[in-house]
Design an enzyme around this catalytic site. Structure first.
Site, mmCIF file in Angstrom:
data_model
loop_
_atom_site.group_PDB
_atom_site.id
_atom_site.type_symbol
_atom_site.label_atom_id
_atom_site.label_comp_id
_atom_site.label_asym_id
_atom_site.label_seq_id
_atom_site.Cartn_x
_atom_site.Cartn_y
_atom_site.Cartn_z
ATOM 1 N N LYS A 87 -6.061 -0.948 -14.329
ATOM 2 C CA LYS A 87 -5.417 -1.856 -13.697
ATOM 3 C C LYS A 87 -5.853 -3.277 -13.715
ATOM 4 O O LYS A 87 -6.968 -3.579 -13.692
ATOM 5 C CB LYS A 87 -5.434 -1.626 -12.037
ATOM 6 C CG LYS A 87 -4.211 -1.589 -11.397
ATOM 7 C CD LYS A 87 -4.292 -1.353 -10.190
ATOM 8 C CE LYS A 87 -3.042 -1.769 -9.334
ATOM 9 N NZ LYS A 87 -3.409 -1.204 -7.746
HETATM 10 O O1 G3P Z 1 -0.724 -0.923 -4.484
HETATM 11 C C1 G3P Z 1 -0.913 -2.294 -4.055
HETATM 12 C C2 G3P Z 1 -1.419 -2.262 -2.688
HETATM 13 O O2 G3P Z 1 -2.421 -1.511 -2.439
HETATM 14 C C3 G3P Z 1 -1.196 -3.568 -2.044
HETATM 15 O O3 G3P Z 1 -0.829 -3.177 -0.516
HETATM 16 O O4 G3P Z 1 -0.419 -3.522 1.698
HETATM 17 O O5 G3P Z 1 -2.392 -4.456 0.787
HETATM 18 O O6 G3P Z 1 -0.213 -5.528 0.204
HETATM 19 P P1 G3P Z 1 -0.979 -4.254 0.664
#
Ligand code: G3P
Length: 220
Positions: A87
């Site tokens: 990533k």
């Molecule tokens: O896959 C990306 C994710 O981990 C981010 O999620 O909820 O932190 O915006 P969030």
């Protein structure tokens, strides 16, 4: 649509993998740091364990911000298992790294994508996957799903091959909308994956069936 789980927690991954529903895993440095604190294990061992638990791609994120550092980290990560996908953040340095890595057949997932133009740049650089973050856009009152629909349209206009991973999913409606848009993949937190299987009518239906059956057993 493929279902990935967005976590580094090996127990959550194994549980969802045992349903046969799991097509891959995405992690990020925040999720990794939680798992390191929870288990005391080192990051490489955590990633190797995850790669053994699922057949599909497992995204492990670099922490370098300069191209050279990203490439060095990616080469090391790619040797941990065959199903590793590296990533890389959507930056100028990141795109240079993606170009080099795609030339070495190392799979990449370009992360922290917030606009359709960023998604096009990731595809042109040679990303295997691109991860637009919809929940974080919703948080600032920009409809995240609009970005997914735009990326789908633009990728189809030009025949870009990168697979779209809808990321930063916060609730089941995000998953339904991703399927309606025709996204390739949704990466979903464990708690949301569990919610996808639940329905109050399913629960009350089971209860009613079992109660009816128990009545027969008692009366016979
Ligand atoms: O896959 C990306 C994710 O981990 C981010 O999620 O909820 O932190 O915006 P969030």
């Amino acid at each position: 649509m493929k279902f990935f789980i967005d976590t580094a927690n090996i127990d959550e991954i194994r549980e969802i993998a045992s349903t046969g529903l799991l097509d891959g895993v995405t992690t990020n440095p925040s999720l990794m740091s939680k798992e390191i604190q929870r288990t005391g294990k080192n990051p490489d061992d955590i990633i190797k364990e995850i790669c053994e638990a699922v057949k599909g791609p497992v995204s492990a994120e670099v922490i370098s911000i300069k191209t050279e550092g990203m490439i060095d980290e990616a080469r090391i990560l790619s040797k941990l298992a065959d199903n590793i996908c590296v990533k890389i953040p959507m930056t100028n340095d990141g795109m240079k790294a993606v170009k080099v890595l795609s030339g070495e057949n190392i799979k990449t997932n370009v992360t922290l994508v917030f606009t359709p133009v960023q998604a096009v740049m990731a595809a042109k650089a040679g990303a295997s996957f691109v991860s637009p973050f919809i929940g974080r856009l919703d948080d600032i009152i920009i409809r995240g799903m609009d970005i997914i629909e735009d990326i789908m349209l633009i990728y189809s206009n030009y025949g870009f091959q990168s697979e779209i991973i809808v990321a930063s999913i916060r609730h089941p409606l995000h998953v339904l909308e991703s399927m309606r848009a025709g996204a390739d993949i949704a990466t979903i937190p464990y708690s949301v994956l569990l919610k996808l299987m639940k329905h109050p009518l399913t629960d009350s239906g089971i209860e009613r069936f079992l109660n009816d059956y128990k009545k027969i057993i008692k009366s016979s």
